[in-house]
Design an enzyme around this catalytic site. Sequence first.
Site, PDB file in Angstrom:
ATOM      1  N   LYS A 170     -30.692   6.166  24.688  1.00 17.87           N
ATOM      2  CA  LYS A 170     -30.695   4.856  24.022  1.00 17.87           C
ATOM      3  C   LYS A 170     -30.293   4.962  22.554  1.00 17.87           C
ATOM      4  O   LYS A 170     -29.768   4.010  21.983  1.00 17.87           O
ATOM      5  CB  LYS A 170     -32.077   4.230  24.101  1.00 17.87           C
TER       6      LYS A 170
HETATM    7  C1  LIG Z   1     -34.436   8.464  30.376  1.00 19.47           C
HETATM    8  C2  LIG Z   1     -33.803   7.297  31.076  1.00 19.47           C
HETATM    9  N1  LIG Z   1     -33.006   7.549  32.107  1.00 19.47           N
HETATM   10  C3  LIG Z   1     -32.426   6.551  32.785  1.00 19.47           C
HETATM   11  C4  LIG Z   1     -32.647   5.227  32.465  1.00 19.47           C
HETATM   12  C5  LIG Z   1     -31.952   4.167  33.217  1.00 19.47           C
HETATM   13  O1  LIG Z   1     -30.906   3.616  32.453  1.00 19.47           O
HETATM   14  P1  LIG Z   1     -30.329   2.173  32.749  1.00 19.47           P
HETATM   15  O2  LIG Z   1     -31.433   1.221  32.599  1.00 19.47           O
HETATM   16  O3  LIG Z   1     -29.266   1.984  31.749  1.00 19.47           O
HETATM   17  O4  LIG Z   1     -29.852   2.203  34.147  1.00 19.47           O
HETATM   18  C6  LIG Z   1     -33.487   4.919  31.383  1.00 19.47           C
HETATM   19  C7  LIG Z   1     -33.790   3.541  30.941  1.00 19.47           C
HETATM   20  O5  LIG Z   1     -33.133   2.602  31.112  1.00 19.47           O
HETATM   21  C8  LIG Z   1     -34.051   5.988  30.662  1.00 19.47           C
HETATM   22  O6  LIG Z   1     -34.813   5.741  29.615  1.00 19.47           O
HETATM   23  N1  LIG Z   2     -35.330   2.278  30.851  1.00 13.95           N
HETATM   24  C1  LIG Z   2     -35.318   1.319  29.807  1.00 13.95           C
HETATM   25  C2  LIG Z   2     -35.524  -0.066  30.326  1.00 13.95           C
HETATM   26  C3  LIG Z   2     -34.803  -1.061  29.500  1.00 13.95           C
HETATM   27  O1  LIG Z   2     -33.455  -0.879  29.696  1.00 13.95           O
HETATM   28  P1  LIG Z   2     -32.348  -1.514  28.775  1.00 13.95           P
HETATM   29  O2  LIG Z   2     -31.123  -0.792  29.137  1.00 13.95           O
HETATM   30  O3  LIG Z   2     -32.293  -2.955  29.080  1.00 13.95           O
HETATM   31  O4  LIG Z   2     -32.724  -1.326  27.364  1.00 13.95           O
HETATM   32  C4  LIG Z   2     -36.333   1.741  28.765  1.00 13.95           C
HETATM   33  O5  LIG Z   2     -36.542   2.928  28.639  1.00 13.95           O
HETATM   34  O6  LIG Z   2     -36.907   0.941  28.100  1.00 13.95           O
END
Ligand SMILES: Cc1ncc(COP(=O)(O)O)c(C=O)c1O
Ligand SMILES: N[C@@H](CCOP(=O)(O)O)C(=O)O
Length: 468
Positions: free
Chosen positions: A112
């Site tokens: 993120k």
């Molecule tokens: C460590 C981790 N892996 C995978 C995901 C999944 O990613 P996305 O929600 O973009 O599919 C998340 C949160 O969204 C995450 O924090």
């Molecule tokens: N896995 C995410 C959930 C939120 O996902 P986002 O892509 O909408 O920010 C988290 O770790 O918070």
Amino acid sequence: MRYVSTRGEAAPRGFEDVLLAGLAEDGGLFLPESWPLLSTAEWRELRGLPYAELSARILHRFVGDALTLEELRGLTTATYSSFRHPAVVPLVQLGPRDFALELFHGPTLAFKDVALQLLGRLFDHVLKKRGERITIVGATSGDTGSAAIEACRDRAAVDIVILHPEGRTSEVQRRQMTTVMSANVANLAIQGSFDDCQDLVKAMFVDAPFRGEMKLAAVNSINWARIAAQIPYYVASALALGAPDREVAVSVPTGNFGNVLAAWAAKQMGLPIAKFIVASNRNDILTRFLVSNDMSARAVEPSLSPSMDIQVSSNFERLLFELLGRDPKATAAQMQGFRATGRMPIPDAAWRQATQHFQGFMLDDAGTLAEIAHLHEAAGYLADPHTAIGTAAARACAPTDPHMPVIIAATAHPAKFPDAVQRATGVHPPLPAALADLYERPERFTVLPNDLAAAQGFVRQHSRRNAA
Ligand SMILES: Cc1ncc(COP(=O)(O)O)c(C=O)c1O
Ligand SMILES: N[C@@H](CCOP(=O)(O)O)C(=O)O
């Protein structure tokens, strides 16, 4: 560059407005009116560029005249110079064709940071220019929250409130959010699941008077800028492995479907990604959809990969819009039906189209621990539980062409999930120096029931106190 809502009722607008709006007023998500397409020669020109430069050049295709390339370059350079690895998003070879794309070298140890560190700067840039302030409201299953708080703490024109599901994140994840004492930061522990938190956030956005009063903005991947800022790392890794002259596959541990959607957006720009492997934990709605067109939400179950404990994947709406031929009415009808019934039967032709590109894979907790142990033994690699689901998926769904490399999104640092990693390998991954005293820092958060009025009241109070 103009953006349209997947539900067609909100007016098209430019990048700056989309950045500040987050969710469209009609409840839809913004997408570019048309995809910027790069020629083979243009892709080749990007090979070997430093990550900050490559990222600025890709993002420039999406910002229109909101920022010059020079301005963007300034922001991406400042953003990525703070990452712990000189390559920012390094590739680590795990097997003959499998490569981990390490996205966790930013300040909060998850992918993120790559987008949110930039988003914090983009918000500042635009708010200064406009002389405005915003209140960010975000939902997190653990990682978005800390990355957003780190990106926005102490920014003069920003207040931020993050909702997390009480007791359902790892302790490191919770502490990364709740130990930040900046006056503009507040944390809400909601008595419910991540899906409940995300529903509350979306409900605040579609409450027009509240949205206007608070000047709400989003840090979740409902905000198109989040997705856009995740595209460059797929470009950088694919180019390093031979694109545009060689096809690649990606394997992405998935929850809210944002990260894999960013890879899919890169394909819409002409990057030769032949296959998208969608890896989930036992909260496997996306896998069930891809295997048998069973898009039906079940109760969220806690797992060793808590960031993916999600049943309603926001960004699926963006893919759905494309699968339905960019028909906003059909998209809105599907989404409203899903909301009302928890089921979304996708027309057969659209489902078949999805399965041509995407393959789903599910791994439960026992399998996740076994995969972490396997990676440690076979490759000497310490993976977090989310990444391990991606590596197992890459093997299980390997492309038929044995020479096609698979880029596996390594989404979190193993130290964010030390208990699972230690259980699987006997190794306790240490936190990087900047977080070494995390367990000694005091925490601050408020617990609330899953109740919109209560959450809105809290946001209003937090935002007024700081604006005063
Ligand atoms: C460590 C981790 N892996 C995978 C995901 C999944 O990613 P996305 O929600 O973009 O599919 C998340 C949160 O969204 C995450 O924090
Ligand atoms: N896995 C995410 C959930 C939120 O996902 P986002 O892509 O909408 O920010 C988290 O770790 O918070």
